[in-house]
Design an enzyme around this catalytic site. Structure first.
Site, PDB file in Angstrom:
ATOM      1  CG  HIS A  86       0.860 -43.419  28.648  1.00 43.23           C
ATOM      2  ND1 HIS A  86       1.155 -44.158  29.774  1.00 43.23           N
ATOM      3  CD2 HIS A  86       1.231 -44.189  27.595  1.00 43.23           C
ATOM      4  CE1 HIS A  86       1.699 -45.305  29.414  1.00 43.23           C
ATOM      5  NE2 HIS A  86       1.746 -45.364  28.100  1.00 43.23           N
ATOM      6  NE  ARG A 126       7.367 -48.783  27.983  1.00 39.51           N
ATOM      7  CZ  ARG A 126       6.564 -49.624  28.612  1.00 39.51           C
ATOM      8  NH1 ARG A 126       6.731 -49.879  29.883  1.00 39.51           N
ATOM      9  NH2 ARG A 126       5.618 -50.240  27.970  1.00 39.51           N
ATOM     10  CB  CYS A 141       4.364 -48.125  24.150  1.00 38.57           C
ATOM     11  SG  CYS A 141       4.164 -47.751  25.903  1.00 38.57           S
TER      12      CYS A 141
END
Lengths: 260, 108
Positions: free
Chosen positions: A180, A217, A221
């Site tokens: 990210h 989330r 991940c």
């Protein structure tokens, strides 16, 4: 992204708060997950009728006005109209709470209100009710820039979150930042990597076919890099949520966003 | 529990073609998924039929299958005739029907 930017980030946050007209995050290349979506998914989010996340907003509004617990109170008893009392709340959470000497997010605060003030049972993390309430509260700040406080007492928690973000984990030995921060905008096989911003959370995720929280989330991940995920609502994820919210400083709150 | 929402224009001109939007909250359980703990298949539970009538006359109907997503959104076009009601019915696998109705005023 790092300590290098901390001072500048705070100044930018303050500037953005003063002027809503500034394009979100344009200075630092900060991009909302929205900008990575296909035109179809963007269209779903843009049209309030078509956006399935609005179902959770409607549910949350009902719960807001529903009396629960031994104290005979609803959220609306104390906080009145959410449109005014909850406006801007999403931009400053997660935040440091001197009472618990920790960082708390909206889900935690809702449950704290339920147990302490309403004398009601806390809602389970990721339950329909807690999601609906979180979506509803965050929805009241839609369009306002994210501006969490990471100075003062929050510093050690921010640093813990930053450490987590940059720490390799799991069988794949990958940190959050590898996808990210370092490779956002590139493809991991067929998946376009975003910056992992939280401004639209809880999001309606098409893969999940329902709304989901930031911590869900995070768990996803962590599992994808073959690491054992932490519990939703754990200190580790609270700190991470603070750090990630800071990464997205200045981005408009989009709750309920639609993501793929 | 299914909650339905519909959106139609309040007033339309006679002969005009207008858009009707509908969204219903529903799990649309496909029947393919397994319960992670028990390993048993979760039984199929979807809305399999959607019908819209305009003043009692069927104007739009569709059969739905397991590949339809959760919280299905359906939009279609209707030609304005007389003022009256648009009635919507979603029927699920158990035969339970969710109904919703919307008024439309036709001018001119």
């Amino acid at each position: 992204m790092g300590k290098r930017h901390l001072g500048a980030g705070l100044a930018v946050g303050a500037l953005l708060a003063a002027s809503l007209a500034v394009p979100a995050g344009a200075d630092d290349g900060i991009r909302s997950g929205y900008s990575y979506m296909t035109p179809e998914t963007k269209g779903m989010q843009d049209d309030d009728f078509q956006n399935p996340g609005m179902i959770w907003v409607d549910d949350g509004e009902k719960l807001w006005n529903t009396v629960d617990g031994k104290a005979g109170k609803a959220c609306a008893t104390c906080h009145k109209d959410a449109a005014t009392s909850m406006k801007g709340v999403a931009t400053v959470y997660p935040k440091y709470d001197p009472k618990i000497k920790k960082v708390k997010n909206i889900e935690w605060q809702v449950n704290n209100c339920r147990t302490e003030r309403m004398q009601a049972k806390p809602w389970k993390y990721e339950s329909g009710q807690l999601l609906a309430m979180t979506v509803y509260i965050r929805h009241q700040s839609r369009g306002m820039p994210m501006n969490v406080s990471v100075d003062g007492d929050a510093i050690p928690f921010f640093q813990a979150g930053e450490k987590f973000y940059n720490q390799r984990r799991g069988l794949l030995d990958m940190a959050c930042k590898h996808c990210h921060a370092d490779n956002a905008g590139k493809n991991a096989r067929a998946n376009l990597l975003s910056q992992g911003q939280t401004n639209g959370f809880p999001v309606y995720r098409l893969k999940w076919q329902k709304a989901g929280s930031t911590h869900r989330r995070f768990r996803g991940c962590n599992k994808q890099v073959r690491a054992t995920p932490y519990k939703a609502g754990s200190d580790e994820y609270m700190n991470l949520e603070l750090y990630v919210a800071w990464r997205g400083r200045g981005l408009p709150v989009e709750t309920p966003a639609v993501r793929n | 529990m299914a909650k339905a929402r519909v959106k139609v224009p309040k007033s339309v001109k006679k002969g005009e073609v207008f858009e009707v939007k509908t969204l219903i909250s529903h799990k649309m359980e496909t029947g393919q998924r397994k319960d992670k703990k028990t390993g048993k298949k979760i039984p199929r539970m979807i809305i399999n039929k959607f019908v819209c009538t305009y003043n009692g006359k069927e104007v739009f109907t569709s059969d739905w299958h397991p590949a339809i997503s959760a919280n299905p959104y359906m939009a279609f076009f209707v030609k304005a005739g007389e003022s009256g009601n648009l009635d919507f019915t979603w029927t699920d696998d158990k035969g339970k029907a969710t109904k919703k109705s919307a008024k439309v005023t036709v001018t001119g």
